[in-house]
Design a protein around this motif. Sequence first.
Motif, PDB file in Angstrom:
ATOM      1  N   ARG A   1       0.843  -1.203   0.000  1.00  0.00           N
ATOM      2  CA  ARG A   1       0.000   0.000   0.000  1.00  0.00           C
ATOM      3  C   ARG A   1       0.877   1.252   0.000  1.00  0.00           C
ATOM      4  O   ARG A   1       0.600   2.227  -0.703  1.00  0.00           O
TER       5      ARG A   1
ATOM      6  N   GLU B   1      -1.860  -0.491  -6.444  1.00  0.00           N
ATOM      7  CA  GLU B   1      -2.407   0.178  -7.621  1.00  0.00           C
ATOM      8  C   GLU B   1      -1.823  -0.417  -8.901  1.00  0.00           C
ATOM      9  O   GLU B   1      -2.537  -0.641  -9.882  1.00  0.00           O
TER      10      GLU B   1
ATOM     11  N   ASP C   1      -3.324  -3.644  -9.992  1.00  0.00           N
ATOM     12  CA  ASP C   1      -4.638  -3.485 -10.604  1.00  0.00           C
ATOM     13  C   ASP C   1      -4.557  -2.900 -12.006  1.00  0.00           C
ATOM     14  O   ASP C   1      -5.242  -3.360 -12.928  1.00  0.00           O
ATOM     15  N   THR C   2      -3.701  -1.896 -12.215  1.00  0.00           N
ATOM     16  CA  THR C   2      -3.747  -1.111 -13.450  1.00  0.00           C
ATOM     17  C   THR C   2      -2.636  -1.415 -14.451  1.00  0.00           C
ATOM     18  O   THR C   2      -2.776  -1.109 -15.633  1.00  0.00           O
TER      19      THR C   2
ATOM     20  N   ASP D   1      -9.513  -6.080  -2.064  1.00  0.00           N
ATOM     21  CA  ASP D   1      -9.971  -5.958  -3.457  1.00  0.00           C
ATOM     22  C   ASP D   1      -9.443  -7.091  -4.331  1.00  0.00           C
ATOM     23  O   ASP D   1      -8.893  -6.872  -5.407  1.00  0.00           O
ATOM     24  N   GLN D   2      -9.623  -8.308  -3.863  1.00  0.00           N
ATOM     25  CA  GLN D   2      -9.114  -9.477  -4.582  1.00  0.00           C
ATOM     26  C   GLN D   2      -9.677  -9.557  -6.000  1.00  0.00           C
ATOM     27  O   GLN D   2      -9.034 -10.100  -6.898  1.00  0.00           O
ATOM     28  N   GLN D   3     -10.864  -9.014  -6.223  1.00  0.00           N
ATOM     29  CA  GLN D   3     -11.475  -9.124  -7.541  1.00  0.00           C
ATOM     30  C   GLN D   3     -10.674  -8.381  -8.607  1.00  0.00           C
ATOM     31  O   GLN D   3     -10.820  -8.665  -9.809  1.00  0.00           O
ATOM     32  N   HIS D   4      -9.821  -7.443  -8.198  1.00  0.00           N
ATOM     33  CA  HIS D   4      -9.045  -6.671  -9.163  1.00  0.00           C
ATOM     34  C   HIS D   4      -7.909  -7.473  -9.785  1.00  0.00           C
ATOM     35  O   HIS D   4      -7.415  -7.096 -10.845  1.00  0.00           O
ATOM     36  N   PHE D   5      -7.487  -8.554  -9.110  1.00  0.00           N
ATOM     37  CA  PHE D   5      -6.352  -9.292  -9.655  1.00  0.00           C
ATOM     38  C   PHE D   5      -6.513 -10.808  -9.601  1.00  0.00           C
ATOM     39  O   PHE D   5      -5.689 -11.535 -10.156  1.00  0.00           O
ATOM     40  N   SER D   6      -7.546 -11.306  -8.970  1.00  0.00           N
ATOM     41  CA  SER D   6      -7.690 -12.759  -8.834  1.00  0.00           C
ATOM     42  C   SER D   6      -7.843 -13.434 -10.196  1.00  0.00           C
ATOM     43  O   SER D   6      -7.331 -14.537 -10.415  1.00  0.00           O
TER      44      SER D   6
ATOM     45  N   LYS E   1      -6.500 -12.681 -12.991  1.00  0.00           N
ATOM     46  CA  LYS E   1      -5.251 -12.759 -13.765  1.00  0.00           C
ATOM     47  C   LYS E   1      -4.127 -13.468 -13.005  1.00  0.00           C
ATOM     48  O   LYS E   1      -2.977 -13.455 -13.442  1.00  0.00           O
TER      49      LYS E   1
END
Length: 426
Positions: free
Chosen positions: A167, A173, A176-177, A199-204, A206
Amino acid sequence: MSSNVIDLVGPERSPRSSHAPRVLIYSHDTFGLGHIRRCRAIANALVASFPHISVIIVSGSSVISSFQFGDGVDYVRIPGVEKQSDGHYGPHHLNLELDDTIRLRTDIIKQTVLSFDPDVVIVDKEPVGLRGELKPALDILRRRGARIVLGLRDVLDEPGKLLEEWRHSGALEALDTIYDDVFVYGLESVYEPLAGLPDQQHFSAKTRYLGYLKRAVPSPMPPNRYPRITKQPFILVTPGGGGDGAGVIDWVISAYEADPTIALPALIVFGPFMSREKRKDFAERIARNPKLEGLGFEPRLELLMNRAHCVVAMGGYNTFCEILSFDKPALVVPRVRPRLEQAIRAHRAEELGLIDVLADPAQDGDGVRDPMVMAAALHALPKRLPPSQAFVPDLLDGLPAICRALAENLSSPVRTRALAPSVALS
């Protein structure tokens, strides 16, 4: 687990082409040998599967020139940064402030990316590089359409500490991006290194668990120049790079000094980062014991691992992969500072029946290493079953899995990535 595979042997060299795919592997290398050895294994596996490609490793390792690389692999050495035992960093050789050294490293990485123009980038462990040094290069790579992969070992650290570090650095960030893929060089059933992040949904979606990276016996085989102990069954004692392994070595030597009935002799490999004073003290003690011999730095440690009957080691990722690859009964004495990574890995592996673990009481600052406790462990070690008897499926599929995952980008002899004119030189 077969260990008779030979590394760096392949077809004749592929014809050179400026149009073939290119891979850049980034390794910050602030401590020990783990990062460069992992990147070397991946690079050699890629050129073995896709001999027409070129791979450049960008590394801060001071010993990178000691390692063998396959045809098609080269490296760019950036100024070294040293990680201290308290977790802080400083320049390894240069008489510069750390900020000046990071600025220099950042510029070299950026220029390498601009000139080499990779189609695939694999970033080892640090999503934005050491102190963000990779961010300018990542921005260029994103604009150019390169496939950007974050490669992670099976365990990073305890979840709370990892979250705090990532963090603060901007790694969350970037995850995610910036990144297209996250490759975990381990199994989900063994450990999930990102499980504590929000926010696991942002990278799980991939994230891919590929398996551990199998190691091989290096080739060509060198002349037989190893100590006499290696001509009989022996215990290999390795602290990895050696920078933080003096406690393990001292404990093993003390065990042989206290108990002359330990059956197998031991070969102790100090590693390149052990202090001269410690090495001198250990060498003198080893010389007085007929069951011990010492060796300084062996870049092809796989040769000794393959010869050994069993292994005593710390709990680093690469040594763990070698123990699995060469199917050796192993006693692991994990480090617990400045990270719990080794301890987490070791205790999980012990739960699965892959290794035995012995906690070092002195690492907490108030315990004493009992030589007879280590002696008892060394008596038991040769009778331990090898890791293969734990029957963990797909444990060592990491290297072929990486090649399969990147085949779409690397299998063609011609680069398939189309660059927009506006970003081709930026």
